[in-house]
Write a protein that holds these residues in place. Structure first.
Motif, PDB file in Angstrom:
ATOM      1  N   GLY A  67      35.852 -48.086  11.898  1.00 44.08           N
ATOM      2  CA  GLY A  67      35.561 -46.910  11.095  1.00 44.08           C
ATOM      3  C   GLY A  67      34.177 -46.387  11.440  1.00 44.08           C
ATOM      4  N   GLY A  68      33.678 -45.464  10.623  1.00 46.03           N
ATOM      5  CA  GLY A  68      32.407 -44.811  10.911  1.00 46.03           C
ATOM      6  C   GLY A  68      31.180 -45.670  10.696  1.00 46.03           C
ATOM      7  N   TYR A  94      29.745 -52.299  10.194  1.00 44.27           N
ATOM      8  CA  TYR A  94      31.113 -51.832  10.381  1.00 44.27           C
ATOM      9  C   TYR A  94      32.109 -52.810   9.761  1.00 44.27           C
ATOM     10  CZ  TYR A  94      29.357 -48.626  13.981  1.00 44.27           C
ATOM     11  OH  TYR A  94      28.696 -47.632  14.657  1.00 44.27           O
ATOM     12  N   LEU A 107      30.854 -49.683  25.600  1.00 36.80           N
ATOM     13  CA  LEU A 107      30.838 -51.107  25.275  1.00 36.80           C
ATOM     14  C   LEU A 107      32.163 -51.750  25.651  1.00 36.80           C
ATOM     15  CD1 LEU A 107      29.168 -50.674  21.817  1.00 36.80           C
ATOM     16  CD2 LEU A 107      28.268 -52.199  23.575  1.00 36.80           C
ATOM     17  N   GLY A 149      29.961 -43.482  15.416  1.00 39.01           N
ATOM     18  CA  GLY A 149      30.639 -44.767  15.373  1.00 39.01           C
ATOM     19  C   GLY A 149      31.300 -45.115  16.696  1.00 39.01           C
ATOM     20  N   LEU A 150      32.054 -46.194  16.685  1.00 42.14           N
ATOM     21  CA  LEU A 150      32.708 -46.699  17.893  1.00 42.14           C
ATOM     22  C   LEU A 150      34.100 -46.099  18.040  1.00 42.14           C
ATOM     23  CD1 LEU A 150      31.594 -50.291  17.209  1.00 42.14           C
ATOM     24  CD2 LEU A 150      31.101 -49.156  19.349  1.00 42.14           C
ATOM     25  N   LEU A 173      37.535 -46.356  20.169  1.00 38.33           N
ATOM     26  CA  LEU A 173      38.312 -47.168  21.094  1.00 38.33           C
ATOM     27  C   LEU A 173      38.901 -46.280  22.179  1.00 38.33           C
ATOM     28  CD1 LEU A 173      39.573 -49.914  21.859  1.00 38.33           C
ATOM     29  CD2 LEU A 173      41.490 -49.328  20.355  1.00 38.33           C
ATOM     30  N   GLN A 209      30.497 -44.943  22.274  1.00 39.63           N
ATOM     31  CA  GLN A 209      29.728 -44.569  21.105  1.00 39.63           C
ATOM     32  C   GLN A 209      28.817 -43.412  21.479  1.00 39.63           C
ATOM     33  OE1 GLN A 209      27.154 -47.666  19.433  1.00 39.63           O
ATOM     34  NE2 GLN A 209      27.792 -47.008  17.404  1.00 39.63           N
ATOM     35  N   TYR A 227      42.542 -50.550  25.810  1.00 37.84           N
ATOM     36  CA  TYR A 227      42.605 -51.987  25.627  1.00 37.84           C
ATOM     37  C   TYR A 227      43.636 -52.550  26.588  1.00 37.84           C
ATOM     38  CZ  TYR A 227      46.991 -51.940  22.967  1.00 37.84           C
ATOM     39  OH  TYR A 227      48.293 -51.793  22.588  1.00 37.84           O
ATOM     40  N   TYR A 257      38.694 -54.705  25.820  1.00 42.23           N
ATOM     41  CA  TYR A 257      38.578 -53.397  25.176  1.00 42.23           C
ATOM     42  C   TYR A 257      37.413 -52.611  25.788  1.00 42.23           C
ATOM     43  CZ  TYR A 257      41.165 -55.915  21.519  1.00 42.23           C
ATOM     44  OH  TYR A 257      42.079 -56.665  20.826  1.00 42.23           O
ATOM     45  N   TYR A 270      35.079 -49.421  24.461  1.00 44.22           N
ATOM     46  CA  TYR A 270      34.707 -48.521  23.377  1.00 44.22           C
ATOM     47  C   TYR A 270      33.628 -47.562  23.885  1.00 44.22           C
ATOM     48  CZ  TYR A 270      36.952 -51.581  19.886  1.00 44.22           C
ATOM     49  OH  TYR A 270      37.845 -52.313  19.154  1.00 44.22           O
ATOM     50  N   ASN A 311      42.191 -60.536  25.503  1.00 47.15           N
ATOM     51  CA  ASN A 311      42.361 -59.103  25.286  1.00 47.15           C
ATOM     52  C   ASN A 311      41.026 -58.448  25.636  1.00 47.15           C
ATOM     53  OD1 ASN A 311      44.970 -59.318  24.198  1.00 47.15           O
ATOM     54  ND2 ASN A 311      44.161 -59.691  22.156  1.00 47.15           N
ATOM     55  N   VAL A 321      45.986 -56.247  27.414  1.00 48.30           N
ATOM     56  CA  VAL A 321      46.416 -57.583  27.013  1.00 48.30           C
ATOM     57  C   VAL A 321      46.696 -58.471  28.219  1.00 48.30           C
ATOM     58  CG1 VAL A 321      47.314 -56.758  24.811  1.00 48.30           C
ATOM     59  CG2 VAL A 321      48.824 -56.896  26.799  1.00 48.30           C
ATOM     60  N   GLU A 381      43.971 -45.168  24.013  1.00 50.42           N
ATOM     61  CA  GLU A 381      43.962 -44.721  22.621  1.00 50.42           C
ATOM     62  C   GLU A 381      43.695 -43.225  22.529  1.00 50.42           C
ATOM     63  OE1 GLU A 381      43.866 -45.168  18.343  1.00 50.42           O
ATOM     64  OE2 GLU A 381      44.864 -46.033  20.050  1.00 50.42           O
TER      65      GLU A 381
END
Lengths: 113, 112
Positions: free
Chosen positions: B103-104, B87, A90, A43-44, A46, A38, A49, A34, A36, A32, A51, A59
């Motif tokens: 999450g944050g 995280y 990322l 935060g991260l 998404l 930031q 993604y 992904y 991301y 899989n 498969v 997303e």
């Protein structure tokens, strides 16, 4: 052993220019994958993604797109960058039989001016 | 899709034990709980993973109550180098494409 690589590590692009970030995984098959993002101090998020080859799920709706032309290759693209696309991107992978243990690449820092 | 809630930040001092709690009220039966550590300009790094009760490895412990609606990452005797963002991630990463959403995070500052 498995490894994951991203490039370029750093990119400075003008608004409206195209983008291509590449990620490859070695030492495993059919992972899989992904993407991301930031933003600075955040935060991260998404983005996409996959498969399998040619299978992409998004997303968040945006001007970015992703493709998986080969089993272990994942590409993030844009036709026209926006200022809000700046951030740290990322790539990550996990084993199909695993339980959510992600392995991340080194990251690509994009600055859109 | 389980959503996680963590404190935004925490401060500690060198040598202390730090406990970071994550809430995941909607955790599904097949979901595992995974904790990551991230330093600036680096990708997150796996710390520990568990399903229920307690898990311990060489760097941390993970406590999960019976209802699994929360989890606590415990870092024993932190040092300055443990200053990072932590995280909590809930999901099973199955072939069905269960998306793994972070999450944050909790920004831990360890002071001398």
């Amino acid at each position: 052993s498995q490894t994951i690589h991203q490039w370029p590590a750093t990119l400075v692009q003008p608004v409206g220019s195209p983008l291509s970030l590449e990620c490859t995984v070695e030492g495993t098959s059919n992972p899989n994958l992904y993407w991301y993002r930031q933003a600075a101090g955040r935060g991260l998020q998404l983005l996409f993604y996959s498969v399998g080859i040619g299978q992409i799920s998004s997303e968040v709706p945006q001007n970015l797109s992703a493709s998986r032309p080969q089993d272990r290759q994942f590409i993030l693209s844009s036709k026209k960058l926006l200022l809000s696309d700046s951030g740290f991107y990322l790539c990550a992978w996990d084993r199909l039989s695993n339980t959510g243990e992600l392995f991340f690449g080194e990251g690509s820092r994009l600055t859109v001016l | 899709l389980a959503k996680t809630t963590q404190p935004i930040s925490m401060d500690s001092y060198e040598g202390q034990e730090v406990n970071i709690t994550c809430s995941h009220n909607n955790i599904a039966t097949n979901d595992y709980i995974t904790w990551y550590q991230q330093f600036p300009s680096q990708g997150p790094r796996f710390i520990i993973q568990g399903y229920k009760t307690k898990v311990t490895n060489e760097v941390a412990s993970l406590f999960i109550p019976a209802d699994r609606k929360s989890s606590t990452l415990s870092l024993p005797r932190v040092s300055l180098s443990d200053t990072a963002v932590y995280y909590c991630l809930v999901g099973d990463g199955s072939n069905a494409g269960n998306m793994l959403t972070f999450g944050g995070g909790t920004r831990l500052m360890v002071k001398p």
